[in-house]
Design an enzyme around this catalytic site. Structure first.
Site, PDB file in Angstrom:
ATOM      1  N   TYR A   1       0.841  -1.194   0.000  1.00  0.00           N
ATOM      2  CA  TYR A   1       0.000   0.000   0.000  1.00  0.00           C
ATOM      3  C   TYR A   1       0.883   1.254   0.000  1.00  0.00           C
ATOM      4  CZ  TYR A   1      -3.297   3.496   1.623  1.00  0.00           C
ATOM      5  OH  TYR A   1      -4.064   4.618   1.744  1.00  0.00           O
TER       6      TYR A   1
ATOM      7  N   ASP B   1      -0.258  -7.353   6.203  1.00  0.00           N
ATOM      8  CA  ASP B   1      -1.400  -6.458   6.032  1.00  0.00           C
ATOM      9  C   ASP B   1      -2.487  -7.289   5.346  1.00  0.00           C
ATOM     10  OD1 ASP B   1      -3.297  -4.644   5.044  1.00  0.00           O
ATOM     11  OD2 ASP B   1      -1.818  -3.049   4.807  1.00  0.00           O
TER      12      ASP B   1
ATOM     13  N   LYS C   1     -11.754  -0.476   5.008  1.00  0.00           N
ATOM     14  CA  LYS C   1     -12.106  -1.173   3.763  1.00  0.00           C
ATOM     15  C   LYS C   1     -13.179  -2.237   4.038  1.00  0.00           C
ATOM     16  CE  LYS C   1      -8.854   1.547   2.375  1.00  0.00           C
ATOM     17  NZ  LYS C   1      -7.449   1.168   2.257  1.00  0.00           N
TER      18      LYS C   1
END
Ligand SMILES: *Cc1c(COP(=O)(O)O)cnc(C)c1O
Length: 360
Positions: free
Chosen positions: A102, A173, A198
């Site tokens: 990310y 993650d 999310k």
């Protein structure tokens, strides 16, 4: 919650998501945890102050902890969780991370490195030999699997061996896969991180993060960092995230089923040169054959698909990732990351097909 706890330990994940983190089942008790707005508590208990704990966070942490199989700490955002975990690394120590992690994680690593706090070793997750070699001398290995937006998948057990042999913590993650599809703590990963913004919260209306571990000492250290730095969620956010979590299984299953059908149809469309999909989850990356301009056209012409960043909501969104200056040059200009929602797949396809046909 004591009387539900014994039963909950034998429940399967979809049942756990619905049951864990409720108040005790006594007459007239609310069935769901209330939102507790409190900056301070009457002295003499375990919590004392609003930065150290909150009953609404506790309910969320209990539920997500049960799903991932570890103890959970909630944070103000995914990046607050990332920052707290990276803070475990001492000055000058090495962090190995997937190059396509990310964007915000990569930017935090670059920022910390530029200020002399740590050394970042960015690796290609698809090259296992390179990842394993990089683990030598590392203090922490950061994986994202699948990665965002390249959708590469890590060989977690092989990398765990190398990380632990080097004495490094292994962090995953798990934002993209969610505990519905992947539970890294069961693979002996040390720490799981989530952007609960999310899939976990799931309705594009909350910013929240979480860190999970089975290691009591790590939990204590991370809780201490959270108490001290104070990147804690608001009680309303924790309540919304827990409400979202109750339907995580349904949403992930539907998004995945929609994604799998769309992958089949997108792969056959001549306007698209590449479809990247790891085989599971609700995120697809497509490469529009004619490049950036055509990809921009696609993301602006649909009526159902919303041109927006972020992912994991009930609504289908997509964006051309290279519109962000910070996106690495290894991501194709025409790559559009699609977060498939839970709408009817035929409507999603009709909208896409109409616009893709215009491009071609
Ligand atoms: C969005 C995201 C983050 C950051 O989370 P925020 O809640 O936006 O701070 C971290 N990791 C991944 C994989 C993400 O998608």
């Amino acid at each position: 919650m004591a009387n539900d706890q014994d039963a909950a330990s034998s429940y399967r994940p979809a049942t756990v998501a619905v049951t864990v983190g409720r108040p005790p089942s006594t007459p007239d008790a609310p069935m769901n945890v209330p939102v507790t707005f409190a900056s301070t508590y009457v002295a003499g208990g375990d919590v004392e102050y609003g930065r150290f704990g909150n009953p609404t966070w506790a309910a969320f942490e209990e539920a997500l902890g049960a799903l991932e199989g570890g103890r959970c700490l909630s944070f103000a955002s995914g990046l607050a969780a990332v920052a707290t975990v990276l803070d475990l690394v001492g000055t000058d120590q090495v962090v190995v991370a997937a190059r396509h992690s990310y964007n915000g994680t990569i930017m935090q690593l670059a920022d910390l490195e530029s200020r002399g706090r740590l050394k970042a070793r960015l690796v290609d997750l698809t090259n296992l030999d390179e990842v394993i070699a990089a683990c030598e001398g590392a203090a922490l290995v950061w994986l994202e699997s699948p990665t965002n937006p390249a959708l590469e998948v890590a060989d977690i057990p092989a990398i765990r061996e190398a990380a632990h042999a080097a004495g490094a913590y292994l962090v995953v993650d798990n934002t993209f896969a969610t505990p519905v599809l992947q539970r890294p703590l069961e693979l002996d990963v040390d720490i799981v991180v989530h952007s609960a913004t999310k899939y976990i919260a799931g309705h594009s209306d909350v910013l929240m993060g979480a860190v999970l571990t089975r290691d009591e000492e790590l939990y204590r250290v991370l809780k201490g960092r959270r108490d001290l730095i104070g990147a804690v969620p608001g009680p309303m956010e924790a309540w919304l995230a827990l409400r979202g979590l109750r339907t995580l299984h349904l949403r992930v299953e539907r998004a995945q089923a929609n994604a799998q059908e769309l992958v089949r149809r997108l792969s056959a469309h001549p306007a698209i040169s590449e479809v990247r999909y790891p085989g599971f989850g609700g995120i697809i990356s497509i490469v529009v054959a004619e490049g950036a301009l055509a990809a921009d056209l696609l993301t602006h012409k649909t009526s159902l698909w919303i041109n927006a960043t972020s992912l994991g909501g009930v609504e289908s969104t997509f964006e051309r990732r290279r519109r962000w200056k910070s996106e690495p040059a290894t991501i194709p200009e025409g790559l559009v990351r699609m977060s498939v929602g839970i709408e009817d797949v035929e409507d999603l396809w009709d909208d896409l097909e109409r616009c893709l046909d215009d491009l071609h």
